[in-house]
Design a protein around this motif. Structure first.
Motif, mmCIF file in Angstrom:
data_model
loop_
_atom_site.group_PDB
_atom_site.id
_atom_site.type_symbol
_atom_site.label_atom_id
_atom_site.label_comp_id
_atom_site.label_asym_id
_atom_site.label_seq_id
_atom_site.Cartn_x
_atom_site.Cartn_y
_atom_site.Cartn_z
ATOM 1 N N HIS A 217 -10.805 -10.631 9.703
ATOM 2 C CA HIS A 217 -10.948 -9.545 8.732
ATOM 3 C C HIS A 217 -10.193 -8.356 9.453
ATOM 4 O O HIS A 217 -9.341 -7.522 8.883
ATOM 5 C CB HIS A 217 -12.204 -9.291 8.338
ATOM 6 N N LEU A 218 -10.416 -8.057 10.649
ATOM 7 C CA LEU A 218 -9.768 -6.951 11.264
ATOM 8 C C LEU A 218 -8.467 -7.131 12.171
ATOM 9 O O LEU A 218 -8.324 -6.964 13.125
ATOM 10 C CB LEU A 218 -10.812 -6.244 12.500
ATOM 11 N N VAL A 219 -7.606 -7.543 10.907
ATOM 12 C CA VAL A 219 -6.286 -7.760 11.462
ATOM 13 C C VAL A 219 -5.467 -6.825 12.256
ATOM 14 O O VAL A 219 -4.478 -7.003 12.978
ATOM 15 C CB VAL A 219 -5.478 -8.128 10.210
ATOM 16 N N MET A 220 -5.969 -5.465 12.097
ATOM 17 C CA MET A 220 -5.183 -4.320 12.588
ATOM 18 C C MET A 220 -5.466 -4.236 13.886
ATOM 19 O O MET A 220 -4.542 -3.996 14.855
ATOM 20 C CB MET A 220 -5.699 -3.072 11.829
ATOM 21 N N LEU A 221 -6.637 -4.879 14.408
ATOM 22 C CA LEU A 221 -6.966 -4.906 15.901
ATOM 23 C C LEU A 221 -6.505 -6.064 16.579
ATOM 24 O O LEU A 221 -6.227 -6.191 17.785
ATOM 25 C CB LEU A 221 -8.539 -4.724 16.027
ATOM 26 N N ALA A 222 -6.684 -7.315 15.834
ATOM 27 C CA ALA A 222 -6.121 -8.700 16.123
ATOM 28 C C ALA A 222 -4.785 -8.663 16.273
ATOM 29 O O ALA A 222 -4.264 -9.434 17.291
ATOM 30 C CB ALA A 222 -6.910 -9.543 15.602
ATOM 31 N N HIS A 223 -3.989 -8.160 15.205
ATOM 32 C CA HIS A 223 -2.719 -8.592 15.359
ATOM 33 C C HIS A 223 -2.155 -7.187 15.038
ATOM 34 O O HIS A 223 -1.274 -7.027 13.967
ATOM 35 C CB HIS A 223 -2.414 -9.496 14.149
ATOM 36 N N PRO A 224 -1.903 -6.351 15.798
ATOM 37 C CA PRO A 224 -1.379 -4.823 15.483
ATOM 38 C C PRO A 224 0.181 -5.022 15.015
ATOM 39 O O PRO A 224 0.658 -4.103 14.309
ATOM 40 C CB PRO A 224 -1.674 -4.019 16.578
ATOM 41 N N LYS A 225 1.031 -5.663 15.926
ATOM 42 C CA LYS A 225 2.209 -5.731 15.676
ATOM 43 C C LYS A 225 2.706 -6.435 14.314
ATOM 44 O O LYS A 225 3.587 -5.522 13.658
ATOM 45 C CB LYS A 225 3.045 -6.731 16.771
ATOM 46 N N GLU A 226 1.944 -7.394 13.868
ATOM 47 C CA GLU A 226 2.379 -7.920 12.314
ATOM 48 C C GLU A 226 1.998 -6.638 11.437
ATOM 49 O O GLU A 226 2.645 -6.686 10.306
ATOM 50 C CB GLU A 226 1.626 -8.989 12.243
ATOM 51 N N VAL A 227 0.918 -5.978 11.579
ATOM 52 C CA VAL A 227 0.385 -5.126 10.558
ATOM 53 C C VAL A 227 1.716 -3.907 10.533
ATOM 54 O O VAL A 227 2.033 -3.409 9.721
ATOM 55 C CB VAL A 227 -0.702 -4.343 10.967
ATOM 56 N N ALA A 228 1.981 -3.481 11.905
ATOM 57 C CA ALA A 228 2.860 -2.261 12.021
ATOM 58 C C ALA A 228 4.215 -2.760 11.206
ATOM 59 O O ALA A 228 4.655 -1.754 10.668
ATOM 60 C CB ALA A 228 2.838 -2.149 13.435
ATOM 61 N N ASP A 229 4.675 -4.071 11.474
ATOM 62 C CA ASP A 229 5.928 -4.301 10.860
ATOM 63 C C ASP A 229 5.917 -4.223 9.413
ATOM 64 O O ASP A 229 6.693 -4.034 8.848
ATOM 65 C CB ASP A 229 6.349 -5.692 11.275
ATOM 66 N N LEU A 230 4.621 -4.660 8.746
ATOM 67 C CA LEU A 230 4.497 -4.651 7.231
ATOM 68 C C LEU A 230 4.574 -2.898 7.061
ATOM 69 O O LEU A 230 5.282 -3.003 5.973
ATOM 70 C CB LEU A 230 3.331 -5.224 7.160
ATOM 71 N N ILE A 231 4.022 -2.338 7.777
ATOM 72 C CA ILE A 231 4.056 -0.956 7.229
ATOM 73 C C ILE A 231 5.559 -0.246 7.389
ATOM 74 O O ILE A 231 5.835 0.293 6.393
ATOM 75 C CB ILE A 231 2.916 -0.107 8.137
ATOM 76 N N ARG A 232 6.235 -0.774 8.340
ATOM 77 C CA ARG A 232 7.445 -0.396 8.785
ATOM 78 C C ARG A 232 8.541 -0.726 7.607
ATOM 79 O O ARG A 232 9.243 0.029 7.045
ATOM 80 C CB ARG A 232 7.927 -0.827 9.973
ATOM 81 N N GLU A 233 8.276 -1.740 6.823
ATOM 82 C CA GLU A 233 8.934 -2.383 5.886
ATOM 83 C C GLU A 233 8.746 -1.261 4.605
ATOM 84 O O GLU A 233 9.829 -1.083 4.046
ATOM 85 C CB GLU A 233 8.589 -3.805 5.445
ATOM 86 N N ALA A 234 7.396 -1.014 4.350
ATOM 87 C CA ALA A 234 7.144 0.136 3.303
ATOM 88 C C ALA A 234 7.762 1.194 3.432
ATOM 89 O O ALA A 234 8.169 2.070 2.675
ATOM 90 C CB ALA A 234 5.594 0.092 2.988
ATOM 91 N N VAL A 235 7.567 1.767 4.955
ATOM 92 C CA VAL A 235 8.318 3.077 5.076
ATOM 93 C C VAL A 235 9.977 2.850 5.059
ATOM 94 O O VAL A 235 10.380 3.974 4.521
ATOM 95 C CB VAL A 235 8.085 3.280 6.605
ATOM 96 N N ARG A 236 10.486 1.925 5.353
ATOM 97 C CA ARG A 236 11.763 2.095 5.145
ATOM 98 C C ARG A 236 12.182 1.886 3.652
ATOM 99 O O ARG A 236 13.381 2.442 3.111
ATOM 100 C CB ARG A 236 12.488 0.670 5.780
ATOM 101 N N SER A 237 11.345 1.272 2.877
ATOM 102 C CA SER A 237 11.690 1.365 1.284
ATOM 103 C C SER A 237 11.556 2.729 0.665
ATOM 104 O O SER A 237 12.378 2.961 -0.274
ATOM 105 C CB SER A 237 10.757 0.661 0.798
ATOM 106 N N VAL A 238 10.686 3.525 1.359
ATOM 107 C CA VAL A 238 10.761 4.825 0.901
ATOM 108 C C VAL A 238 11.896 5.717 0.997
ATOM 109 O O VAL A 238 12.597 6.449 0.507
ATOM 110 C CB VAL A 238 9.358 5.599 1.341
ATOM 111 N N GLY A 239 12.511 5.333 2.519
ATOM 112 C CA GLY A 239 13.825 5.945 2.875
ATOM 113 C C GLY A 239 14.960 5.526 2.225
ATOM 114 O O GLY A 239 16.197 6.288 2.447
ATOM 115 N N ALA A 240 15.026 4.524 1.685
ATOM 116 C CA ALA A 240 16.080 3.769 1.082
ATOM 117 C C ALA A 240 16.619 4.375 0.059
ATOM 118 O O ALA A 240 15.982 5.161 -0.797
ATOM 119 C CB ALA A 240 15.872 2.290 0.842
#
Length: 240
Positions: A217-240
């Motif tokens: 359940h605590l994916v942010m602590l177990a797999h931070p890179k995958e979580v950060a990558d998904l957030i980056r994708e959302a951030v890029r969508s806002v700047g597009a």
């Protein structure tokens, strides 16, 4: 002064606090992304959403709201704020308008969490009736909540839980922000806290862009890179 650069607001869930994003925040800051990780009161869905919405309104510019677990329900409501441009759900509840946590969860078989919950009365100011705090049995917490997190950290998290008031489970979401905002969802496929099918159902219903990670359940602590990558994708969508 306003800015076109989105701010990522990280909304933690029940039985945790903002430190659950401790491995994701440095990833985002290193990219120059503005980040805020407030403390969620965890007292009621409507009250918690109103609190997060008040923080969002003070941010001068677009916001990407990220919600983990119960925090997903919170961003479903708070995400209706005008400057919220995208939503990211991490092992979270994507409620429909008029739906409660209990109703969404009730559609599916219980996870291991159901038999590990502890209910404790707490005083409610101005009322003779106590409220009910919900936590996870300390001994069961690591296996159910954080199976792939460092064991020493999992034990620390178990004794420092931020309870969720039981009333939050029955409150219906007055709005579903994913209906009008682009949304991303991460399923923790080895989740023993929320049945992964609850996550999949909510995301599919919302038409989200979805990824699955073999995680607790605590994916942010177990797999931070995958979580950060998904957030980056959302951030890029806002700047597009």
């Amino acid at each position: 002064m306003t800015t076109s650069t989105p701010t990522v607001v990280l909304v933690h869930g029940a039985f945790a606090d903002a430190s659950s994003f401790a491995r994701v925040v440095p990833e985002l800051l290193a990219d120059g992304i503005q980040v805020l990780a407030p403390a969620v009161p965890n007292r009621s869905l409507l009250g918690d959403a109103a609190y997060i919405a008040s923080i969002v309104r003070r941010i001068p510019g677009p916001v990407v709201l990220v919600g983990h677990s119960y925090g997903g329900a919170v961003i479903t409501v708070a995400g209706a704020e005008d400057n919220v441009q995208a939503l990211v759900y991490l092992a979270g509840y994507a409620l429909e308008e008029g739906e409660s946590l209990g109703e969404l969860q009730g559609r599916f078989p219980d996870s291991d969490l159901a038999s590990a919950l502890v209910f404790t009365p707490f005083p409610v100011e101005g009322s003779d009736e106590p409220g009910t705090d919900v936590t996870v049995d300390i001994d069961k917490f690591p296996a159910i909540f954080a199976a792939d997190v460092d064991p020493d950290l999992a034990r620390t998290l178990a004794v420092s839980q931020r309870p969720l008031a039981g009333a939050a489970f029955a409150e219906a979401a007055p709005v579903a922000a994913w209906k009008t905002k682009p949304s991303w969802g991460l399923v923790s496929s080895s989740d023993h806290t929320i049945n992964p099918d609850v996550e999949r159902f909510g995301y599919e219903r919302a038409g989200m862009t979805t990824v699955e990670v073999d995680s607790s359940h605590l994916v942010m602590l177990a797999h931070p890179k995958e979580v950060a990558d998904l957030i980056r994708e959302a951030v890029r969508s806002v700047g597009a």
